[in-house]
Design a protein around this motif. Structure first.
Motif, PDB file in Angstrom:
ATOM      1  N   ALA B 125       0.966  -1.088  -0.106  1.00 12.63           N
ATOM      2  CA  ALA B 125       0.046   0.096  -0.049  1.00 12.63           C
ATOM      3  C   ALA B 125       0.766   1.400   0.048  1.00 12.63           C
ATOM      4  O   ALA B 125       0.611   2.073  -0.703  1.00 12.63           O
ATOM      5  N   PHE B 126       1.934   1.185   1.029  1.00 16.49           N
ATOM      6  CA  PHE B 126       2.707   2.350   0.974  1.00 16.49           C
ATOM      7  C   PHE B 126       3.654   2.654  -0.539  1.00 16.49           C
ATOM      8  O   PHE B 126       3.823   3.792  -0.902  1.00 16.49           O
ATOM      9  N   THR B 127       3.811   1.460  -1.168  1.00 13.65           N
ATOM     10  CA  THR B 127       4.478   1.560  -2.424  1.00 13.65           C
ATOM     11  C   THR B 127       3.651   2.505  -3.327  1.00 13.65           C
ATOM     12  O   THR B 127       4.124   3.265  -4.099  1.00 13.65           O
ATOM     13  N   ILE B 128       2.509   1.836  -3.457  1.00 14.26           N
ATOM     14  CA  ILE B 128       1.592   2.476  -4.559  1.00 14.26           C
ATOM     15  C   ILE B 128       1.300   3.923  -4.183  1.00 14.26           C
ATOM     16  O   ILE B 128       1.189   4.690  -5.043  1.00 14.26           O
ATOM     17  N   PHE B 129       1.153   4.259  -2.770  1.00 12.87           N
ATOM     18  CA  PHE B 129       1.017   5.581  -2.651  1.00 12.87           C
ATOM     19  C   PHE B 129       2.360   6.638  -2.810  1.00 12.87           C
ATOM     20  O   PHE B 129       2.327   7.553  -3.295  1.00 12.87           O
ATOM     21  N   PHE B 130       3.362   5.635  -2.533  1.00 17.64           N
ATOM     22  CA  PHE B 130       4.696   6.479  -2.792  1.00 17.64           C
ATOM     23  C   PHE B 130       4.868   6.793  -4.313  1.00 17.64           C
ATOM     24  O   PHE B 130       5.098   8.043  -4.491  1.00 17.64           O
ATOM     25  N   TYR B 131       4.452   6.004  -5.133  1.00 22.81           N
ATOM     26  CA  TYR B 131       4.825   6.193  -6.685  1.00 22.81           C
ATOM     27  C   TYR B 131       3.504   6.941  -7.070  1.00 22.81           C
ATOM     28  O   TYR B 131       3.931   7.877  -7.896  1.00 22.81           O
ATOM     29  N   ALA B 132       2.351   6.923  -6.664  1.00 19.17           N
ATOM     30  CA  ALA B 132       1.245   7.730  -7.051  1.00 19.17           C
ATOM     31  C   ALA B 132       1.152   9.023  -6.668  1.00 19.17           C
ATOM     32  O   ALA B 132       0.981   9.838  -7.376  1.00 19.17           O
ATOM     33  N   VAL B 133       1.416   9.154  -5.306  1.00 25.22           N
ATOM     34  CA  VAL B 133       1.135  10.579  -4.880  1.00 25.22           C
ATOM     35  C   VAL B 133       2.465  11.284  -4.675  1.00 25.22           C
ATOM     36  O   VAL B 133       2.899  12.404  -5.108  1.00 25.22           O
ATOM     37  N   ILE B 134       3.329  10.451  -3.875  1.00 29.32           N
ATOM     38  CA  ILE B 134       4.742  11.187  -3.554  1.00 29.32           C
ATOM     39  C   ILE B 134       5.447  11.551  -4.885  1.00 29.32           C
ATOM     40  O   ILE B 134       5.926  12.711  -5.121  1.00 29.32           O
ATOM     41  N   TYR B 135       5.724  10.406  -5.550  1.00 31.68           N
ATOM     42  CA  TYR B 135       6.316  10.641  -6.984  1.00 31.68           C
ATOM     43  C   TYR B 135       5.745  11.539  -8.034  1.00 31.68           C
ATOM     44  O   TYR B 135       5.978  12.417  -8.398  1.00 31.68           O
ATOM     45  N   SER B 136       4.599  10.877  -8.281  1.00 32.37           N
ATOM     46  CA  SER B 136       3.822  11.293  -9.600  1.00 32.37           C
ATOM     47  C   SER B 136       3.328  12.860  -9.379  1.00 32.37           C
ATOM     48  O   SER B 136       3.274  13.716 -10.223  1.00 32.37           O
ATOM     49  N   MET B 137       2.558  12.622  -8.348  1.00 31.60           N
ATOM     50  CA  MET B 137       1.850  14.098  -7.993  1.00 31.60           C
ATOM     51  C   MET B 137       2.700  15.176  -7.375  1.00 31.60           C
ATOM     52  O   MET B 137       2.286  16.316  -7.679  1.00 31.60           O
ATOM     53  N   TRP B 138       3.691  14.629  -6.736  1.00 33.24           N
ATOM     54  CA  TRP B 138       4.350  15.821  -6.020  1.00 33.24           C
ATOM     55  C   TRP B 138       6.033  16.043  -6.685  1.00 33.24           C
ATOM     56  O   TRP B 138       6.030  17.009  -7.337  1.00 33.24           O
ATOM     57  N   LEU B 139       6.827  15.165  -6.390  1.00 31.41           N
ATOM     58  CA  LEU B 139       8.180  15.249  -6.713  1.00 31.41           C
ATOM     59  C   LEU B 139       8.418  15.507  -8.152  1.00 31.41           C
ATOM     60  O   LEU B 139       9.182  16.160  -8.727  1.00 31.41           O
ATOM     61  N   LYS B 140       7.799  14.527  -9.059  1.00 26.40           N
ATOM     62  CA  LYS B 140       8.113  14.490 -10.569  1.00 26.40           C
ATOM     63  C   LYS B 140       8.360  16.045 -11.152  1.00 26.40           C
ATOM     64  O   LYS B 140       8.924  16.209 -11.970  1.00 26.40           O
ATOM     65  N   ARG B 141       7.158  16.614 -10.801  1.00 26.80           N
ATOM     66  CA  ARG B 141       7.113  18.095 -11.426  1.00 26.80           C
ATOM     67  C   ARG B 141       7.977  19.229 -10.676  1.00 26.80           C
ATOM     68  O   ARG B 141       7.697  20.484 -10.939  1.00 26.80           O
ATOM     69  N   ALA B 142       8.289  18.480  -9.375  1.00 28.33           N
ATOM     70  CA  ALA B 142       8.727  19.895  -8.472  1.00 28.33           C
ATOM     71  C   ALA B 142      10.359  19.822  -8.228  1.00 28.33           C
ATOM     72  O   ALA B 142      10.940  20.980  -8.021  1.00 28.33           O
TER      73      ALA B 142
END
Lengths: 67, 310
Positions: B125-142
């Motif tokens: 669950a944490f891996t999915i959250f990390f990839y979808a939210v932390i990486y995709s929604m936040w870090l990737k564009r920041a």
């Protein structure tokens, strides 16, 4: 107008419907397989009682039986 | 009418389009590393439960891929490499990808919890959250360090595999995580140096564009140097052994030499030989990961016959 039993949509979505069918059958097979493995791993037959909602008094040790 | 609107779209998505949402190529790496994590663990797992666990991890990884494609549809459409993906090409609607991503996430997490244990399910669950939210929604564009921190999502699978078998996290699984985590940046940046990317068109801050190619070369060398103790250290744990250590020493020397060669070069040299060194190092990085996890598997197999290990 003739009654068209085979709607054009059925043909169009055939692949998708078969795909969903295969996924559902696989899901059933997985749940069934998991159940079999988990039950076998219990070892002791009396342990099955844990998954049975009907009380079976004959499995309860009699009072004083060990004395 | 629902079938009227589907016809209006002019294209009916097939199973292949939905499957493409799950990023099958990424999934293959996830399956391999998770399988190694599960097989090298000291606790045996029933083959069927192991199969279901790996399936759940693969489906969970696929679900996070679908959520990533849903969120990134706007930038995918602006880059040549990703413009053909199901959503930007119009084959799948964004809402469908979101639905599939959420549904498969839920299914895979719940099934993994029921089939194995809560720790493994939590990590998934944490891996999915990390990839979808932390990486995709936040870090990737920041941040240009997006690939560094985002790499953690790809590093979790062996840790989940280990948790499936043992129900715990230990030094071995942390080091397997660290191995992929530290390997991702040099692997990806070597690729970024020779692939003509259009991340700039999509306003994604990649290191090659924000800090330049020279800085990227320095980063590759620095991360490769930091990777070495992790890879060698894993050899001295309970899942390592002489065979793994020999492979690790050889592969790290090879990778380090490649990173050093990249660091020495400049853009003129790269243009002159059409990025020959960068392409070579990228290939070495692929062998590197496969060799390390393959060697761990060999050690586990040797242990079955009383060989291997320390």
């Amino acid at each position: 107008m003739a009654l068209q039993v085979e709607h054009e949509m059925h043909e169009r979505r055939k692949g998708r419907n078969y795909g969903v069918g295969i996924i559902l059958i696989s899901f059933i097979a997985i749940i069934f397989g998991l159940t079999v493995v988990k039950v076998i791993q219990l070892g002791d037959a009396a342990q099955f009682e844990r998954f049975d909602h009907v009380a079976r008094p004959q499995l309860v040790p009699e009072e004083g039986a060990g004395e | 009418m629902s079938d009227m609107s589907a016809t209006d779209r002019g294209y009916e998505a097939n199973m292949g389009d939905y499957f493409a949402l799950l990023k099958p190529r990424v999934m293959s790496l996830v399956v391999f590393t998770a399988l190694v994590g599960l097989l090298v663990a000291p606790v045996p797992v029933h083959p069927f439960i192991g199969f279901v666990a790996i399936l759940c991890i693969a489906v969970g990884a696929g679900a996070s891929g679908a959520l990533n494609m849903w969120w990134d549809a706007d930038i995918d459409a602006r880059m040549k490499r990703t413009a053909g993906r199901p959503i930007p090409s119009g084959r799948v609607q964004p809402g469908e990808a979101l639905g599939i991503g959420l549904a498969l996430s839920g299914f895979s997490i719940v099934l993994l919890a029921l089939a194995t244990n809560f720790l493994a399910a939590f990590l998934l669950a944490f891996t999915i959250f990390f990839y979808a939210v932390i990486y995709s929604m936040w870090l990737k564009r920041a941040t240009p360090q997006n690939i560094v921190i985002g790499g953690a999502a790809g590093a979790f699978p062996p840790m989940i595999g280990w948790a499936v078998a043992t129900g715990s996290v230990s030094i071995e699984s942390v080091l397997m995580f660290a191995l992929i985590f530290m390997w991702t940046p040099p692997h990806f940046w070597a690729l970024a140096l020779f692939v003509k990317s259009d991340y700039g068109n999509a306003d994604i801050p990649m290191l090659t564009e924000t800090h330049g190619r020279d800085s990227t070369r320095k980063h590759i060398l620095a991360y490769t140097v930091l990777l070495v103790p992790v890879a060698i250290g894993l050899g001295f744990t309970s899942i390592g052994g002489p065979f793994y250590l020999a492979v690790a020493v050889f592969m790290n020397a090879w990778f380090l030499k490649g990173a050093y060669d990249i660091w020495k070069r400049d853009d003129a040299a790269c243009e002159a030989d059409k990025h020959r060194t960068e392409i070579k190092v990228f290939k070495v990085s692929l062998y590197y990961l496969f060799a390390h996890f393959g060697a761990l598997l060999v050690e586990a197999a040797l242990r079955l016959y009383g060989l291997g290990g320390w």
